[in-house]
Design an enzyme around this catalytic site. Structure first.
Site, PDB file in Angstrom:
ATOM      1  N   ASP A  61       7.949   5.728  28.257  1.00 47.27           N
ATOM      2  CA  ASP A  61       6.962   6.808  28.148  1.00 47.27           C
ATOM      3  C   ASP A  61       7.658   8.139  28.464  1.00 47.27           C
ATOM      4  OD1 ASP A  61       4.792   8.501  28.456  1.00 47.27           O
ATOM      5  OD2 ASP A  61       3.571   7.008  29.487  1.00 47.27           O
ATOM      6  N   ALA A  85       4.666  11.810  20.041  1.00 47.38           N
ATOM      7  CA  ALA A  85       3.539  12.721  20.274  1.00 47.38           C
ATOM      8  C   ALA A  85       2.250  11.976  20.008  1.00 47.38           C
ATOM      9  CB  ALA A  85       3.624  13.931  19.331  1.00 47.38           C
ATOM     10  N   THR A 102       1.263  14.203  26.982  1.00 48.33           N
ATOM     11  CA  THR A 102       2.400  13.687  26.187  1.00 48.33           C
ATOM     12  C   THR A 102       3.124  14.821  25.462  1.00 48.33           C
ATOM     13  OG1 THR A 102       1.671  11.419  25.870  1.00 48.33           O
ATOM     14  CG2 THR A 102       2.969  12.352  24.101  1.00 48.33           C
ATOM     15  N   THR A 131       5.044  20.761  13.643  1.00 52.24           N
ATOM     16  CA  THR A 131       4.055  20.748  12.560  1.00 52.24           C
ATOM     17  C   THR A 131       3.726  22.157  12.075  1.00 52.24           C
ATOM     18  OG1 THR A 131       1.717  20.261  12.117  1.00 52.24           O
ATOM     19  CG2 THR A 131       2.292  20.691  14.397  1.00 52.24           C
ATOM     20  N   ASP A 132       3.269  22.247  10.826  1.00 53.73           N
ATOM     21  CA  ASP A 132       2.818  23.554  10.311  1.00 53.73           C
ATOM     22  C   ASP A 132       1.496  23.986  10.947  1.00 53.73           C
ATOM     23  OD1 ASP A 132       1.100  21.763   9.040  1.00 53.73           O
ATOM     24  OD2 ASP A 132       1.515  22.480   7.008  1.00 53.73           O
ATOM     25  N   GLU A 133       0.813  23.052  11.642  1.00 46.65           N
ATOM     26  CA  GLU A 133      -0.494  23.410  12.215  1.00 46.65           C
ATOM     27  C   GLU A 133      -0.384  24.469  13.305  1.00 46.65           C
ATOM     28  OE1 GLU A 133      -3.292  20.353  12.974  1.00 46.65           O
ATOM     29  OE2 GLU A 133      -2.698  19.190  11.228  1.00 46.65           O
ATOM     30  N   TYR A 156      -4.603  19.536  19.524  1.00 47.89           N
ATOM     31  CA  TYR A 156      -3.341  18.981  19.014  1.00 47.89           C
ATOM     32  C   TYR A 156      -2.368  20.097  18.670  1.00 47.89           C
ATOM     33  CZ  TYR A 156       0.023  17.387  15.529  1.00 47.89           C
ATOM     34  OH  TYR A 156       1.184  17.179  14.817  1.00 47.89           O
ATOM     35  N   LYS A 160       1.262  21.204  20.354  1.00 44.55           N
ATOM     36  CA  LYS A 160       2.549  21.251  19.627  1.00 44.55           C
ATOM     37  C   LYS A 160       3.138  22.671  19.714  1.00 44.55           C
ATOM     38  CE  LYS A 160       4.316  18.436  17.515  1.00 44.55           C
ATOM     39  NZ  LYS A 160       5.262  17.327  17.879  1.00 44.55           N
ATOM     40  N   LEU A 196      -6.086  10.801   6.569  1.00 47.26           N
ATOM     41  CA  LEU A 196      -6.891  10.812   5.343  1.00 47.26           C
ATOM     42  C   LEU A 196      -6.421   9.815   4.271  1.00 47.26           C
ATOM     43  CD1 LEU A 196      -9.277  12.149   3.816  1.00 47.26           C
ATOM     44  CD2 LEU A 196      -7.591  13.671   2.787  1.00 47.26           C
TER      45      LEU A 196
HETATM   46  P1  NAD Z   1       2.395   8.783  14.948  1.00 51.81           P
HETATM   47  O1  NAD Z   1       1.150   8.998  15.737  1.00 51.81           O
HETATM   48  O2  NAD Z   1       2.375   7.884  13.772  1.00 51.81           O
HETATM   49  O3  NAD Z   1       3.551   8.245  15.916  1.00 51.81           O
HETATM   50  C1  NAD Z   1       3.759   8.758  17.193  1.00 51.81           C
HETATM   51  C2  NAD Z   1       4.658   7.785  17.954  1.00 51.81           C
HETATM   52  O4  NAD Z   1       4.896   8.338  19.264  1.00 51.81           O
HETATM   53  C3  NAD Z   1       4.058   6.398  18.146  1.00 51.81           C
HETATM   54  O5  NAD Z   1       5.009   5.406  17.847  1.00 51.81           O
HETATM   55  C4  NAD Z   1       3.670   6.374  19.617  1.00 51.81           C
HETATM   56  O6  NAD Z   1       3.729   5.074  20.183  1.00 51.81           O
HETATM   57  C5  NAD Z   1       4.723   7.299  20.213  1.00 51.81           C
HETATM   58  N1  NAD Z   1       4.275   7.904  21.475  1.00 51.81           N
HETATM   59  C6  NAD Z   1       3.090   8.511  21.731  1.00 51.81           C
HETATM   60  N2  NAD Z   1       3.035   8.921  22.999  1.00 51.81           N
HETATM   61  C7  NAD Z   1       4.222   8.585  23.566  1.00 51.81           C
HETATM   62  C8  NAD Z   1       4.767   8.751  24.861  1.00 51.81           C
HETATM   63  N3  NAD Z   1       4.064   9.337  25.839  1.00 51.81           N
HETATM   64  N4  NAD Z   1       6.019   8.305  25.109  1.00 51.81           N
HETATM   65  C9  NAD Z   1       6.731   7.688  24.119  1.00 51.81           C
HETATM   66  N5  NAD Z   1       6.246   7.476  22.883  1.00 51.81           N
HETATM   67  C10 NAD Z   1       5.007   7.925  22.608  1.00 51.81           C
HETATM   68  O7  NAD Z   1       2.884  10.245  14.574  1.00 51.81           O
HETATM   69  P2  NAD Z   1       3.610  10.771  13.254  1.00 51.81           P
HETATM   70  O8  NAD Z   1       2.588  11.124  12.264  1.00 51.81           O
HETATM   71  O9  NAD Z   1       4.693   9.845  12.895  1.00 51.81           O
HETATM   72  O10 NAD Z   1       4.236  12.135  13.822  1.00 51.81           O
HETATM   73  C11 NAD Z   1       5.514  12.137  14.455  1.00 51.81           C
HETATM   74  C12 NAD Z   1       5.849  13.557  14.884  1.00 51.81           C
HETATM   75  O11 NAD Z   1       5.875  14.392  13.739  1.00 51.81           O
HETATM   76  C13 NAD Z   1       4.840  14.182  15.843  1.00 51.81           C
HETATM   77  O12 NAD Z   1       5.551  14.952  16.778  1.00 51.81           O
HETATM   78  C14 NAD Z   1       3.980  15.053  14.956  1.00 51.81           C
HETATM   79  O13 NAD Z   1       3.455  16.137  15.683  1.00 51.81           O
HETATM   80  C15 NAD Z   1       4.983  15.489  13.914  1.00 51.81           C
HETATM   81  N6  NAD Z   1       4.432  15.804  12.573  1.00 51.81           N
HETATM   82  C16 NAD Z   1       3.604  14.924  11.936  1.00 51.81           C
HETATM   83  C17 NAD Z   1       3.161  15.220  10.645  1.00 51.81           C
HETATM   84  C18 NAD Z   1       2.278  14.267   9.871  1.00 51.81           C
HETATM   85  O14 NAD Z   1       1.821  14.611   8.777  1.00 51.81           O
HETATM   86  N7  NAD Z   1       2.019  13.060  10.341  1.00 51.81           N
HETATM   87  C19 NAD Z   1       3.538  16.422  10.041  1.00 51.81           C
HETATM   88  C20 NAD Z   1       4.364  17.318  10.745  1.00 51.81           C
HETATM   89  C21 NAD Z   1       4.822  16.984  12.006  1.00 51.81           C
HETATM   90  O1  DAU Z   2      -0.073  19.516   8.716  1.00 52.10           O
HETATM   91  C1  DAU Z   2       0.624  18.575   9.477  1.00 52.10           C
HETATM   92  C2  DAU Z   2      -0.353  17.705  10.236  1.00 52.10           C
HETATM   93  O2  DAU Z   2      -0.973  16.861   9.274  1.00 52.10           O
HETATM   94  C3  DAU Z   2       0.300  16.884  11.346  1.00 52.10           C
HETATM   95  O3  DAU Z   2       0.825  17.744  12.309  1.00 52.10           O
HETATM   96  C4  DAU Z   2      -0.700  15.924  11.980  1.00 52.10           C
HETATM   97  O4  DAU Z   2      -0.055  15.098  12.927  1.00 52.10           O
HETATM   98  C5  DAU Z   2      -1.305  15.063  10.889  1.00 52.10           C
HETATM   99  O5  DAU Z   2      -2.293  14.226  11.445  1.00 52.10           O
HETATM  100  C6  DAU Z   2      -1.917  15.929   9.779  1.00 52.10           C
HETATM  101  O6  DAU Z   2      -3.081  16.630  10.278  1.00 52.10           O
HETATM  102  P1  DAU Z   2      -4.409  16.785   9.397  1.00 52.10           P
HETATM  103  O7  DAU Z   2      -5.538  17.013  10.300  1.00 52.10           O
HETATM  104  O8  DAU Z   2      -4.191  17.769   8.289  1.00 52.10           O
HETATM  105  O9  DAU Z   2      -4.451  15.311   8.723  1.00 52.10           O
HETATM  106  P2  DAU Z   2      -5.665  14.305   8.470  1.00 52.10           P
HETATM  107  O10 DAU Z   2      -5.128  13.200   7.636  1.00 52.10           O
HETATM  108  O11 DAU Z   2      -6.368  13.941   9.742  1.00 52.10           O
HETATM  109  O12 DAU Z   2      -6.667  15.145   7.595  1.00 52.10           O
HETATM  110  C7  DAU Z   2      -6.268  15.710   6.362  1.00 52.10           C
HETATM  111  C8  DAU Z   2      -7.436  16.531   5.842  1.00 52.10           C
HETATM  112  O13 DAU Z   2      -8.497  15.629   5.486  1.00 52.10           O
HETATM  113  C9  DAU Z   2      -8.032  17.475   6.862  1.00 52.10           C
HETATM  114  O14 DAU Z   2      -8.461  18.667   6.199  1.00 52.10           O
HETATM  115  C10 DAU Z   2      -9.234  16.726   7.422  1.00 52.10           C
HETATM  116  C11 DAU Z   2      -9.685  15.907   6.239  1.00 52.10           C
HETATM  117  N1  DAU Z   2     -10.285  14.584   6.543  1.00 52.10           N
HETATM  118  C12 DAU Z   2      -9.598  13.760   7.368  1.00 52.10           C
HETATM  119  C13 DAU Z   2     -10.089  12.501   7.668  1.00 52.10           C
HETATM  120  C14 DAU Z   2      -9.352  11.582   8.602  1.00 52.10           C
HETATM  121  C15 DAU Z   2     -11.465  14.209   5.956  1.00 52.10           C
HETATM  122  O15 DAU Z   2     -12.073  14.955   5.184  1.00 52.10           O
HETATM  123  N2  DAU Z   2     -11.957  12.948   6.236  1.00 52.10           N
HETATM  124  C16 DAU Z   2     -11.325  12.100   7.075  1.00 52.10           C
HETATM  125  O16 DAU Z   2     -11.840  10.966   7.321  1.00 52.10           O
END
Ligand code: NAD
Ligand code: DAU
Length: 348
Positions: A61, A85, A102, A131-133, A156, A160, A196
């Site tokens: 962790d 994360a 975390t 992330t771009d968020e 979130y 970040k 999504l």
């Molecule tokens: P995810 O939720 O699929 O995976 C996160 C991982 O981190 C998991 O394996 C979880 O077990 C681990 N984790 C969580 N808390 C922890 C802790 N305290 N110690 C050790 N491990 C821990 O996330 P993801 O979608 O793969 O995103 C990975 C990274 O990329 C994140 O930092 C996220 O902010 C960033 N990111 C994600 C997206 C996206 O679209 N998913 C886009 C841009 C950036």
């Molecule tokens: O932009 C990067 C980010 O993209 C990452 O940093 C995040 O970790 C990742 O989760 C993602 O965030 P979003 O909130 O954009 O992703 P999500 O898939 O949750 O949602 C995508 C879009 O769809 C958002 O506008 C919300 C909408 N949505 C999402 C879900 C889960 C719905 O309309 N219905 C849904 O059930």
């Protein structure tokens, strides 16, 4: 110096693709995947490399600084690629504290341990994945650039943004050799089906409602997860210390257009009459503070590091749908237990 890279969050969606890429492409590196295995972490994501000589899994962790110190000392960690994360916006709205602990404190722990372990040596890299968020919400026009002001709106994205600021502060204050990238929405195999795209695939397959938040007009910029992993490889090896790189797909979709597109593709794949799946679309209460539009300008990484996305979105989307349709046991595995309870409380 032999590279001994600590990849945090390597059992998650993006992390598992990064671990696989690094283990396969760099047999001379030792890769240590440190992951807490929360609901989002799954070691089944890594079966294809789990027996490789240069791959090592550590359950741990990032909230535990003493444990991180031990790992750095015992393994002689030379570099960090930090992905661990809490990543789901909706969960951050219903329970922000885990995100704060975390994403902020966990990142601070890693920075502190790297700082004291590496002293002032410059031949290390602390690469923080973000992330771009963090940039907030765009109107109809414009793109996020590397120097766009931060304006996070959800717990979130605020967590970040806070971790990004800490990473930059360690560069300026302590000369810690850092790099940062901020990426748009990823899609592809092994993404937990609360996000999504996998949620919609799974619900269409099971004839369940497709919850579209608000009007469905919100825009996201989608990138194939393996292209994100390639970008991380390029930045890790060729990016400048102290620099930020935006990564995106030049691929904007409104949520409703995307969901309709998936309905059409899956009508065909599942042998359903055209229009059947669209009847599952259900407009539901909007996400609190729902950002309207994200769009990345990825010119810097393209011009400076020669990275561009490799896959057309239509092709990537089909591949993703095919992967979920032929990996039912993976979905069964990750959607049982706690996640299912959360899903039922929020969506049923
Ligand atoms: P995810 O939720 O699929 O995976 C996160 C991982 O981190 C998991 O394996 C979880 O077990 C681990 N984790 C969580 N808390 C922890 C802790 N305290 N110690 C050790 N491990 C821990 O996330 P993801 O979608 O793969 O995103 C990975 C990274 O990329 C994140 O930092 C996220 O902010 C960033 N990111 C994600 C997206 C996206 O679209 N998913 C886009 C841009 C950036
Ligand atoms: O932009 C990067 C980010 O993209 C990452 O940093 C995040 O970790 C990742 O989760 C993602 O965030 P979003 O909130 O954009 O992703 P999500 O898939 O949750 O949602 C995508 C879009 O769809 C958002 O506008 C919300 C909408 N949505 C999402 C879900 C889960 C719905 O309309 N219905 C849904 O059930």
């Amino acid at each position: 110096m032999k590279k001994k890279i600590l990849i945090t969050g390597g059992a998650g969606f993006i992390g598992s693709h990064v671990v696989k890429l690094f283990v396969k492409s760099y047999p001379d590196y030792e890769i240590y995947n440190l992951d807490k295995l929360t609901y989002a972490g799954n070691l089944k994501n890594l079966t294809e490399i789990e027996n490789e000589q240069n791959y090592h899994f550590i359950k741990g962790d990032i909230q535990d600084k003493d444990f991180l110190t031990t790992i750095f000392e015992e393994k002689g960690i030379t570099d960090v690629i930090h992905l661990a994360a809490e990543s789901h916006v909706d969960r951050s709205i219903s329970g922000p504290m885990e995100f704060i602990i975390t994403n902020i404190v966990g990142t601070a722990n890693l920075l502190e341990v790297a700082r004291s372990s590496w002293k002032n040596e410059s031949n290390h890299i602390f690469y923080h994945i973000s992330t771009d968020e963090v940039y907030g919400s765009l109107g109809d026009e414009g793109f996020f650039l590397e120097d766009t002001s931060y304006d996070p709106r959800s717990p979130y994205s605020a967590s970040k943004a806070s971790s990004d600021h800490l990473v930059r502060a360690y560069f300026h204050t302590y000369n810690l050799p850092v790099k940062i990238s901020n990426c748009s929405n990823n899609y592809g195999s092994h993404q937990f089906p609360e996000k999504l795209i996998p949620l919609v695939i799974n619900n269409i397959k099971n004839n369940k409602a497709l919850p579209v938040y608000g009007t469905g007009e919100n825009v996201r910029d989608w990138l194939w997860v393996e292209d994100h992993a390639r970008a991380i490889d390029a930045i890790f090896h060729k990016g400048e210390l102290g620099e930020t790189y935006n990564i995106g797909g030049w691929n904007e979709w409104t949520n409703i257009d995307l969901v309709r597109k998936m309905c059409q593709i899956m009508d065909e794949k599942l042998g359903r009459t055209p229009g059947t799946n669209e009847q599952l679309i259900t407009f539901v209460t909007d996400r609190a503070g729902h950002d309207m539009r994200y769009a990345i300008d990825a010119t810097k990484i393209k011009d400076e590091l020669g990275w561009i996305p490799s896959l057309e979105f239509e092709e990537g989307l089909e591949k993703t749908i095919d992967w979920y349709l032929s990996n039912e046991d993976w979905i069964e595995n990750v959607t049982s237990g706690d996640y299912q309870k959360y899903y039922d409380e929020h969506y049923s």
